[in-house]
Write a protein that holds these residues in place. Sequence first.
Motif, mmCIF file in Angstrom:
data_model
loop_
_atom_site.group_PDB
_atom_site.id
_atom_site.type_symbol
_atom_site.label_atom_id
_atom_site.label_comp_id
_atom_site.label_asym_id
_atom_site.label_seq_id
_atom_site.Cartn_x
_atom_site.Cartn_y
_atom_site.Cartn_z
ATOM 1 N N ASN A 77 16.767 6.821 1.287
ATOM 2 C CA ASN A 77 16.800 6.038 0.052
ATOM 3 C C ASN A 77 17.869 4.951 0.109
ATOM 4 O OD1 ASN A 77 18.720 8.451 -0.297
ATOM 5 N ND2 ASN A 77 19.393 7.002 -1.881
ATOM 6 N N ASP A 78 17.691 3.944 -0.751
ATOM 7 C CA ASP A 78 18.776 2.992 -0.984
ATOM 8 C C ASP A 78 19.375 3.327 -2.346
ATOM 9 O OD1 ASP A 78 17.140 1.838 -2.981
ATOM 10 O OD2 ASP A 78 16.598 0.112 -1.746
ATOM 11 N N ALA A 79 20.399 2.611 -2.770
ATOM 12 C CA ALA A 79 21.099 2.933 -4.021
ATOM 13 C C ALA A 79 20.210 2.762 -5.252
ATOM 14 C CB ALA A 79 22.352 2.069 -4.146
ATOM 15 N N SER A 80 19.116 2.023 -5.123
ATOM 16 C CA SER A 80 18.184 1.838 -6.240
ATOM 17 C C SER A 80 17.088 2.900 -6.265
ATOM 18 C CB SER A 80 17.536 0.450 -6.158
ATOM 19 O OG SER A 80 18.508 -0.552 -6.269
ATOM 20 N N GLY A 81 17.054 3.748 -5.246
ATOM 21 C CA GLY A 81 16.060 4.811 -5.201
ATOM 22 C C GLY A 81 14.844 4.501 -4.350
ATOM 23 N N ASN A 82 14.751 3.285 -3.820
ATOM 24 C CA ASN A 82 13.628 2.950 -2.927
ATOM 25 C C ASN A 82 13.810 3.685 -1.607
ATOM 26 O OD1 ASN A 82 12.578 0.853 -4.712
ATOM 27 N ND2 ASN A 82 14.403 -0.287 -4.103
ATOM 28 N N ILE A 83 12.743 4.277 -1.125
ATOM 29 C CA ILE A 83 12.806 4.953 0.164
ATOM 30 C C ILE A 83 12.222 4.009 1.203
ATOM 31 C CG2 ILE A 83 12.108 6.956 1.510
ATOM 32 C CD1 ILE A 83 11.896 8.465 -1.186
ATOM 33 N N ASN A 84 13.014 3.699 2.191
ATOM 34 C CA ASN A 84 12.603 2.776 3.243
ATOM 35 C C ASN A 84 12.251 3.573 4.492
ATOM 36 O OD1 ASN A 84 13.298 0.353 1.701
ATOM 37 N ND2 ASN A 84 15.373 1.159 1.863
ATOM 38 N N PHE A 85 10.984 3.505 4.864
ATOM 39 C CA PHE A 85 10.495 4.255 6.018
ATOM 40 C C PHE A 85 10.408 3.363 7.241
ATOM 41 C CE2 PHE A 85 8.730 6.655 2.456
ATOM 42 C CZ PHE A 85 9.092 7.939 2.809
ATOM 43 N N ALA A 86 10.591 3.970 8.404
ATOM 44 C CA ALA A 86 10.325 3.263 9.655
ATOM 45 C C ALA A 86 8.834 2.949 9.694
ATOM 46 C CB ALA A 86 10.733 4.129 10.847
ATOM 47 N N SER A 87 8.501 1.892 10.359
ATOM 48 C CA SER A 87 7.133 1.389 10.391
ATOM 49 C C SER A 87 6.154 2.401 10.984
ATOM 50 C CB SER A 87 7.109 0.101 11.207
ATOM 51 O OG SER A 87 5.820 -0.423 11.242
ATOM 52 N N ILE A 88 4.985 2.493 10.361
ATOM 53 C CA ILE A 88 3.865 3.261 10.895
ATOM 54 C C ILE A 88 2.814 2.223 11.266
ATOM 55 C CG2 ILE A 88 2.064 4.973 10.447
ATOM 56 C CD1 ILE A 88 3.912 6.123 8.248
ATOM 57 N N THR A 89 2.495 2.123 12.531
ATOM 58 C CA THR A 89 1.555 1.107 12.997
ATOM 59 C C THR A 89 0.187 1.726 13.249
ATOM 60 O OG1 THR A 89 3.344 -0.149 14.021
ATOM 61 C CG2 THR A 89 1.106 -0.640 14.780
ATOM 62 N N ILE A 90 -0.826 1.118 12.666
ATOM 63 C CA ILE A 90 -2.212 1.525 12.894
ATOM 64 C C ILE A 90 -2.873 0.422 13.721
ATOM 65 C CG2 ILE A 90 -4.443 2.055 11.826
ATOM 66 C CD1 ILE A 90 -2.303 4.177 11.282
ATOM 67 N N GLN A 91 -3.472 0.812 14.844
ATOM 68 C CA GLN A 91 -4.171 -0.120 15.729
ATOM 69 C C GLN A 91 -5.657 -0.166 15.385
ATOM 70 O OE1 GLN A 91 -2.619 -1.917 18.078
ATOM 71 N NE2 GLN A 91 -0.633 -0.916 17.875
ATOM 72 N N LYS A 92 -6.262 -1.310 15.631
ATOM 73 C CA LYS A 92 -7.700 -1.463 15.414
ATOM 74 C C LYS A 92 -8.473 -0.391 16.172
ATOM 75 C CE LYS A 92 -11.491 -4.648 16.035
ATOM 76 N NZ LYS A 92 -11.940 -5.953 16.429
ATOM 77 N N SER A 93 -7.987 0.000 17.352
ATOM 78 C CA SER A 93 -8.674 0.999 18.170
ATOM 79 C C SER A 93 -8.715 2.377 17.493
ATOM 80 C CB SER A 93 -8.004 1.115 19.539
ATOM 81 O OG SER A 93 -6.648 1.510 19.396
ATOM 82 N N GLN A 94 -7.906 2.589 16.455
ATOM 83 C CA GLN A 94 -7.910 3.865 15.729
ATOM 84 C C GLN A 94 -8.973 3.903 14.638
ATOM 85 O OE1 GLN A 94 -3.349 3.490 15.367
ATOM 86 N NE2 GLN A 94 -3.769 5.642 14.948
ATOM 87 N N LEU A 95 -9.682 2.800 14.437
ATOM 88 C CA LEU A 95 -10.693 2.717 13.384
ATOM 89 C C LEU A 95 -12.069 3.041 13.950
ATOM 90 C CD1 LEU A 95 -9.583 -0.615 11.661
ATOM 91 C CD2 LEU A 95 -8.694 1.686 11.310
ATOM 92 N N THR A 96 -12.941 3.525 13.090
ATOM 93 C CA THR A 96 -14.339 3.773 13.433
ATOM 94 C C THR A 96 -15.184 2.946 12.480
ATOM 95 O OG1 THR A 96 -13.808 6.040 14.095
ATOM 96 C CG2 THR A 96 -16.124 5.539 13.677
ATOM 97 N N ASN A 97 -16.090 2.158 13.028
ATOM 98 C CA ASN A 97 -16.914 1.275 12.195
ATOM 99 C C ASN A 97 -16.059 0.426 11.261
ATOM 100 O OD1 ASN A 97 -19.336 2.199 13.333
ATOM 101 N ND2 ASN A 97 -19.357 3.954 11.952
ATOM 102 N N ARG A 98 -14.973 -0.120 11.822
ATOM 103 C CA ARG A 98 -14.048 -1.032 11.132
ATOM 104 C C ARG A 98 -13.299 -0.380 9.967
ATOM 105 N NH1 ARG A 98 -17.769 -6.048 10.292
ATOM 106 N NH2 ARG A 98 -16.845 -5.787 8.243
ATOM 107 N N GLN A 99 -13.202 0.953 9.943
ATOM 108 C CA GLN A 99 -12.438 1.601 8.880
ATOM 109 C C GLN A 99 -11.806 2.886 9.395
ATOM 110 O OE1 GLN A 99 -14.411 3.264 5.304
ATOM 111 N NE2 GLN A 99 -13.038 1.918 4.170
ATOM 112 N N GLY A 100 -10.662 3.221 8.839
ATOM 113 C CA GLY A 100 -10.009 4.473 9.178
ATOM 114 C C GLY A 100 -9.286 5.025 7.960
ATOM 115 N N VAL A 101 -9.303 6.328 7.816
ATOM 116 C CA VAL A 101 -8.612 6.992 6.704
ATOM 117 C C VAL A 101 -7.539 7.886 7.309
ATOM 118 C CG1 VAL A 101 -8.847 8.529 4.728
ATOM 119 C CG2 VAL A 101 -10.670 6.887 5.256
#
Length: 185
Positions: A106-130
């Motif tokens: 968290n920061d002092a305002s309460g926002n939680i800052n996460f390290a980046s989570i990267t999703i690649q196009k190759s992880q999608l099926t039929n142009r979508q991924g959940v």
Amino acid sequence: IDPTVYYLRVVISHNKGVLRAAESYHATKADAFAGTNALSAAPTFINHHGTGYINLALDVDKVVQSTNTDSYTLLDSQFDFTVYNAADVTNGKPNTGATPVSVGSNDASGNINFASITIQKSQLTNRQGVFTYVILEEVPSDASATGITVDPKAITVTVTVTDDGYGNLSATYAYADGDSDDSNN
């Protein structure tokens, strides 16, 4: 894929036993048939392609609720959080050997800052991924000394990533029960 359509007009002529072909390109079928409004150069098809990845931005806040009349000041990096794939969490606890997807604080305002989570196009099926993640708060080593009771709640977020067909990925976020706050007393 470039959806532009061009029309090719080919006129064959015969002169003293020699066949000649003259081609012209047109933007409309009518112009091609009439031989009018020929393009000044051969057409070019242009395919646009985006980066093929997206960095997710989870939006979660930290709230500390005081049970007495004293106010509580939240400090930068006071609380740590870990993001796991939902399949790696059972009853609000990470399974043995579960690998974190991201971590944040968290920061002092309460926002939680996460390290980046990267999703690649190759992880999608039929142009979508959940992708479904569970965010857990880590118990601070000084929690009992400071009188803070850590909220055991697991926040579940489902991220739907879509490719627009040009490699540009976008994401929508759905937090279970509409909850993106983590509260302590």
